[in-house]
Enzyme design. Structure first.
Site, PDB file in Angstrom:
ATOM      1  N   CYS A   3      -5.177 -22.366  39.627  1.00 48.40           N
ATOM      2  CA  CYS A   3      -5.974 -21.174  39.917  1.00 48.40           C
ATOM      3  C   CYS A   3      -6.048 -20.584  41.225  1.00 48.40           C
ATOM      4  CB  CYS A   3      -7.376 -21.246  39.034  1.00 48.40           C
ATOM      5  SG  CYS A   3      -7.298 -21.655  37.425  1.00 48.40           S
ATOM      6  N   PHE A   4      -6.477 -21.460  42.041  1.00 49.01           N
ATOM      7  CA  PHE A   4      -7.113 -20.838  43.292  1.00 49.01           C
ATOM      8  C   PHE A   4      -5.834 -19.922  43.933  1.00 49.01           C
ATOM      9  CE2 PHE A   4     -10.859 -23.999  44.524  1.00 49.01           C
ATOM     10  CZ  PHE A   4     -11.660 -23.408  43.411  1.00 49.01           C
ATOM     11  N   LYS A   5      -4.994 -20.635  44.148  1.00 48.58           N
ATOM     12  CA  LYS A   5      -3.849 -19.943  44.974  1.00 48.58           C
ATOM     13  C   LYS A   5      -3.470 -18.623  44.076  1.00 48.58           C
ATOM     14  CE  LYS A   5       0.570 -20.494  47.016  1.00 48.58           C
ATOM     15  NZ  LYS A   5       1.919 -21.283  47.418  1.00 48.58           N
TER      16      LYS A   5
ATOM     17  N   ALA B 222     -11.997 -17.033  44.517  1.00 46.25           N
ATOM     18  CA  ALA B 222     -11.779 -16.846  46.117  1.00 46.25           C
ATOM     19  C   ALA B 222     -12.805 -17.268  47.003  1.00 46.25           C
ATOM     20  CB  ALA B 222     -11.704 -15.242  46.074  1.00 46.25           C
TER      21      ALA B 222
ATOM     22  N   GLY C   1      -2.985 -19.383  22.730  1.00 51.48           N
ATOM     23  CA  GLY C   1      -2.867 -20.124  23.876  1.00 51.48           C
ATOM     24  C   GLY C   1      -3.747 -21.116  23.847  1.00 51.48           C
TER      25      GLY C   1
ATOM     26  N   SER D  75      -8.133 -15.270  29.622  1.00 45.70           N
ATOM     27  CA  SER D  75      -7.298 -15.524  30.499  1.00 45.70           C
ATOM     28  C   SER D  75      -7.825 -14.943  32.020  1.00 45.70           C
ATOM     29  CB  SER D  75      -5.675 -15.007  30.420  1.00 45.70           C
ATOM     30  OG  SER D  75      -5.231 -15.440  29.374  1.00 45.70           O
TER      31      SER D  75
HETATM   32  P1  NAD Z   1      -1.653 -22.915  30.190  1.00 43.26           P
HETATM   33  O1  NAD Z   1      -0.383 -22.793  30.652  1.00 43.26           O
HETATM   34  O2  NAD Z   1      -2.049 -24.494  30.076  1.00 43.26           O
HETATM   35  O3  NAD Z   1      -1.756 -22.456  28.569  1.00 43.26           O
HETATM   36  C1  NAD Z   1      -1.288 -21.138  28.231  1.00 43.26           C
HETATM   37  C2  NAD Z   1      -0.769 -21.245  26.701  1.00 43.26           C
HETATM   38  O4  NAD Z   1      -0.163 -19.995  26.359  1.00 43.26           O
HETATM   39  C3  NAD Z   1       0.598 -21.967  26.853  1.00 43.26           C
HETATM   40  O5  NAD Z   1       0.482 -23.205  26.075  1.00 43.26           O
HETATM   41  C4  NAD Z   1       1.695 -21.048  26.277  1.00 43.26           C
HETATM   42  O6  NAD Z   1       2.755 -21.550  25.482  1.00 43.26           O
HETATM   43  C5  NAD Z   1       1.010 -20.299  25.671  1.00 43.26           C
HETATM   44  N1  NAD Z   1       1.418 -18.681  25.491  1.00 43.26           N
HETATM   45  C6  NAD Z   1       2.093 -17.976  26.473  1.00 43.26           C
HETATM   46  N2  NAD Z   1       2.649 -16.772  25.719  1.00 43.26           N
HETATM   47  C7  NAD Z   1       1.840 -16.919  24.300  1.00 43.26           C
HETATM   48  C8  NAD Z   1       2.071 -16.011  23.234  1.00 43.26           C
HETATM   49  N3  NAD Z   1       2.745 -14.792  23.248  1.00 43.26           N
HETATM   50  N4  NAD Z   1       1.828 -16.279  22.045  1.00 43.26           N
HETATM   51  C9  NAD Z   1       1.007 -17.437  21.821  1.00 43.26           C
HETATM   52  N5  NAD Z   1       1.045 -18.461  22.960  1.00 43.26           N
HETATM   53  C10 NAD Z   1       1.461 -18.286  24.022  1.00 43.26           C
HETATM   54  O7  NAD Z   1      -2.688 -22.083  30.966  1.00 43.26           O
HETATM   55  P2  NAD Z   1      -4.191 -22.399  31.129  1.00 43.26           P
HETATM   56  O8  NAD Z   1      -4.389 -23.172  32.392  1.00 43.26           O
HETATM   57  O9  NAD Z   1      -4.855 -22.738  29.740  1.00 43.26           O
HETATM   58  O10 NAD Z   1      -4.777 -21.009  31.660  1.00 43.26           O
HETATM   59  C11 NAD Z   1      -4.802 -20.160  30.750  1.00 43.26           C
HETATM   60  C12 NAD Z   1      -5.558 -18.601  31.321  1.00 43.26           C
HETATM   61  O11 NAD Z   1      -6.849 -19.267  31.900  1.00 43.26           O
HETATM   62  C13 NAD Z   1      -4.874 -18.346  32.929  1.00 43.26           C
HETATM   63  O12 NAD Z   1      -4.916 -16.830  32.835  1.00 43.26           O
HETATM   64  C14 NAD Z   1      -5.853 -19.135  33.919  1.00 43.26           C
HETATM   65  O13 NAD Z   1      -5.692 -18.468  35.074  1.00 43.26           O
HETATM   66  C15 NAD Z   1      -6.950 -19.164  33.057  1.00 43.26           C
HETATM   67  N6  NAD Z   1      -7.904 -20.176  33.493  1.00 43.26           N
HETATM   68  C16 NAD Z   1      -7.501 -21.449  33.706  1.00 43.26           C
HETATM   69  C17 NAD Z   1      -8.272 -22.552  33.915  1.00 43.26           C
HETATM   70  C18 NAD Z   1      -7.745 -23.651  34.306  1.00 43.26           C
HETATM   71  O14 NAD Z   1      -8.559 -24.594  34.956  1.00 43.26           O
HETATM   72  N7  NAD Z   1      -6.683 -24.154  34.092  1.00 43.26           N
HETATM   73  C19 NAD Z   1      -9.587 -22.139  34.291  1.00 43.26           C
HETATM   74  C20 NAD Z   1     -10.080 -20.814  34.193  1.00 43.26           C
HETATM   75  C21 NAD Z   1      -9.158 -19.788  33.825  1.00 43.26           C
HETATM   76  C1  UDX Z   2     -11.278 -23.965  39.698  1.00 43.18           C
HETATM   77  C2  UDX Z   2     -12.602 -23.479  39.754  1.00 43.18           C
HETATM   78  O1  UDX Z   2     -13.598 -24.462  40.124  1.00 43.18           O
HETATM   79  C3  UDX Z   2     -13.182 -22.962  38.232  1.00 43.18           C
HETATM   80  O2  UDX Z   2     -14.423 -22.596  38.320  1.00 43.18           O
HETATM   81  C4  UDX Z   2     -11.941 -22.173  37.589  1.00 43.18           C
HETATM   82  O3  UDX Z   2     -12.411 -21.921  36.401  1.00 43.18           O
HETATM   83  C5  UDX Z   2     -10.644 -22.908  37.714  1.00 43.18           C
HETATM   84  O4  UDX Z   2     -10.239 -23.185  39.203  1.00 43.18           O
HETATM   85  P1  UDX Z   2     -10.091 -26.345  39.312  1.00 43.18           P
HETATM   86  O5  UDX Z   2      -9.088 -25.824  39.830  1.00 43.18           O
HETATM   87  O6  UDX Z   2      -9.931 -26.921  37.927  1.00 43.18           O
HETATM   88  O7  UDX Z   2     -11.362 -25.306  39.054  1.00 43.18           O
HETATM   89  O8  UDX Z   2     -10.927 -27.450  40.434  1.00 43.18           O
HETATM   90  P2  UDX Z   2     -11.941 -27.274  41.412  1.00 43.18           P
HETATM   91  O9  UDX Z   2     -13.077 -28.483  41.257  1.00 43.18           O
HETATM   92  O10 UDX Z   2     -12.465 -26.065  41.684  1.00 43.18           O
HETATM   93  O11 UDX Z   2     -11.011 -27.905  42.688  1.00 43.18           O
HETATM   94  C6  UDX Z   2     -10.133 -27.103  43.108  1.00 43.18           C
HETATM   95  C7  UDX Z   2      -9.297 -27.754  44.359  1.00 43.18           C
HETATM   96  O12 UDX Z   2     -10.400 -27.863  45.524  1.00 43.18           O
HETATM   97  C8  UDX Z   2      -9.071 -29.254  44.414  1.00 43.18           C
HETATM   98  O13 UDX Z   2      -7.978 -29.583  44.805  1.00 43.18           O
HETATM   99  C9  UDX Z   2     -10.166 -29.968  44.952  1.00 43.18           C
HETATM  100  O14 UDX Z   2      -9.723 -31.381  45.057  1.00 43.18           O
HETATM  101  C10 UDX Z   2     -10.243 -29.063  45.952  1.00 43.18           C
HETATM  102  N1  UDX Z   2     -11.811 -29.327  46.784  1.00 43.18           N
HETATM  103  C11 UDX Z   2     -12.800 -28.914  45.909  1.00 43.18           C
HETATM  104  C12 UDX Z   2     -11.847 -29.560  48.079  1.00 43.18           C
HETATM  105  O15 UDX Z   2     -10.853 -29.985  48.584  1.00 43.18           O
HETATM  106  N2  UDX Z   2     -12.987 -29.624  48.515  1.00 43.18           N
HETATM  107  C13 UDX Z   2     -14.167 -29.387  47.786  1.00 43.18           C
HETATM  108  O16 UDX Z   2     -15.335 -29.547  48.270  1.00 43.18           O
HETATM  109  C14 UDX Z   2     -13.995 -29.009  46.406  1.00 43.18           C
END
Ligand code: NAD
Ligand code: UDX
Length: 457
Positions: free
Chosen positions: A274-276, A223, A10, A129
């Protein structure tokens, strides 16, 4: 220590930056990132990385082809790896049982099955993930369904990075959380992963727990953060009715060390991938475990978030004489927060769709997210223009709506902008980032969030 091979399955917002930092901090470890998405891997191997994060390009350029590799050869990656991070997407399920709430675990399961198929020796498999609590149990059963008698250790190592500050968060995390089985083998696996992070993270910030606590902590952290934003936004509505000022209220409340000053900024609502999704997942789990009152409690955080963007558009309509039909509105910012091009679940998108329903004409400007904005609004009906230049976006507009807290929006020449707009000119600051008194002096009718509007009539 012998050279380890780390594989990450991923190559997204989490896998990409996280592995780049591990490779940077551990030159003796070979780190490979694989993905089924060939275009994404090609982009990681090019000068145009698939995601924008401050500082990311420098780290990738330093390590790529040294000890950091991006590839689509998943079987080879699995065969060679000692530790496999699974960082695939886990979106909200859109079909079948639990649709709209539960996590869609099909990508995770497919990954586990390809590990079973291609592994030739036992490995540590790390859940990176975000997953429902107890997923490691299912993961273990799939991995141990192998007929080669291979033994796997499953760890949970959720990622807490926030977009826009990913590199900073990874290089200097508040904490790293590692959960594992409470057995000698489980504890050995935990120590193995601890030894990777300990190269740059102080030992006291590396927390080890049982698997279930670690899985659940990730959902709970998000959350609690989202709940804070919804709490503040709910009070911003009350401030607008009572002439209290939300920044003064949160400033004073946040001085209490038990509350703390961070994450108390009123806004048009939280967005991001992530949040929702993670709260819905928590809500689903609470229902599943027979706790409907707990589920309702957390669901309200999402309802309040939806109310906030509806309320914002309602305020725009009320201020602009109850109609925006045919009026041009400049949308400043489409990303869900500053310093990222990511628009997933951006409240800007919801505001734009509501304005289009009211037959407004939109001029959207964002320094990094115009490409994604176009994709998100593909198929939406109405006039939408995408503009690189904020001055062009505001020209001839009746109103500006600030959606994202980009620093560049503070540095614009608002007198020049005012002169080019229709009058009366309105400015709705959905992030409370601009100098409202100065804008009012220029001639704007200014509508902040959770503060008294400054109007000339
Ligand atoms: P993303 O959609 O950007 O990346 C996931 C990748 O996995 C994609 O490129 C997809 O093609 C790949 N993938 C899916 N199935 C696959 C398979 N079978 N083999 C190989 N690759 C495969 O997602 P993301 O934002 O990097 O999030 C990944 C995980 O991390 C999620 O569970 C998310 O909730 C968590 N997370 C995201 C954030 C964030 O800020 N985006 C922060 C913390 C945790
Ligand atoms: C969040 C978590 O912070 C992070 O730890 C987790 O790994 C992934 O989800 P992210 O969604 O990247 O990170 O951004 P974050 O800075 O948390 O903001 C989330 C949303 O809340 C944004 O839309 C931001 O504008 C909003 N926000 C944040 C507010 O409206 N008010 C605030 O005081 C802080």
């Amino acid at each position: 220590m012998s050279m380890k091979n780390i594989l990450c399955i991923g190559a997204g917002y989490v896998g990409g930056p996280t592995m780049a930092v591990i490779a940077d901090r551990c030159p003796d470890i070979k780190v490979t990132v694989v993905d089924i998405n060939e275009r994404r891997i090609a982009a990681w191997n090019s000068d145009e990385l698939p995601i924008y994060e401050p500082g990311l390009e420098e780290v990738v350029k330093r390590c790529r082809s040294r000890n950091l590799f991006y590839s689509t050869d998943i079987p080879k990656g699995i065969r060679e790896a000692d530790i496999i991070f699974v960082s695939v997407n886990t979106p909200t399920k859109t079909f079948g049982a639990g649709a709209g709430k539960a996590a869609d675990l099909q990508y995770l399961e497919k990954t586990a099955r390809s590990i079973v198929e291609h592994a030739e020796n036992g490995k540590i498999v790390v859940e990176k993930s975000t997953l429902p609590v107890r997923t490691a149990q299912a993961m273990s059963r799939i991995l141990h369904s192998n007929t080669k008698n291979l033994k796997f250790q499953i760890l949970s190592n959720p990622e807490f990075l926030a977009e826009g500050t990913a590199i900073r968060d990874l290089e200097n995390p508040d904490r790293v959380l590692i959960g594992g089985m409470e057995t000698p083998e489980g504890e050995a696996a935990i120590e193995e992963l601890v030894s990777v992070y300990a190269r740059w993270v102080p030992r006291e910030r590396i927390i080890t727990t049982n698997l279930w606590s670690s899985e659940l902590t990730k959902l709970v952290s998000n959350a609690l953060l989202a709940q804070r934003v919804s709490s503040v936004n709910s009070i911003s509505a009350l401030c607008e009715r009572t002439e209290a000022n939300i920044d003064e209220v949160t400033g004073a409340a946040g001085k209490d060390s038990r509350i703390g000053p961070k994450f108390l900024k009123a806004s048009i609502g939280f967005g991001g991938s992530c949040f929702k999704k993670d709260i819905l997942n928590l809500v689903y789990l609470c229902g599943h475990y027979g706790l409907p009152e707990v589920a309702d409690y957390w669901e309200q955080v999402i309802r309040m978030n939806e109310f906030q963007s509806r309320r914002f558009v309602g305020n725009m309509l009320a201020a602009m004489f109850n109609t925006v039909a045919d009026k041009r509105i400049a949308i400043f910012g489409f990303a869900f927060k500053a310093d990222t091009g990511d628009t997933r679940e951006s409240p800007a998108c919801s505001v734009c769709l509501q304005l289009l329903e009211e037959h407004a004409r939109l001029n959207i400007h964002d320094p990094k997210a115009l490409g994604n904005a176009k994709l998100d609004l593909e198929g939406a009906t109405g006039e939408i223009n995408y503009l690189e230049d904020p001055y062009e976006a505001a020209e001839g507009a009746h109103a500006i709506a600030v959606m994202t807290e980009w620093k560049s929006f503070r540095e614009l020449d608002y007198r020049r902008i005012f002169d080019s707009m229709e009058k009366p000119a309105f400015l709705f600051d959905g992030r409370n980032i601009l100098d409202h008194a100065a804008l009012y002096e220029i001639g704007f009718n200014v509508y902040p969030i959770g503060k008294k509007a400054l109007t000339h009539f």
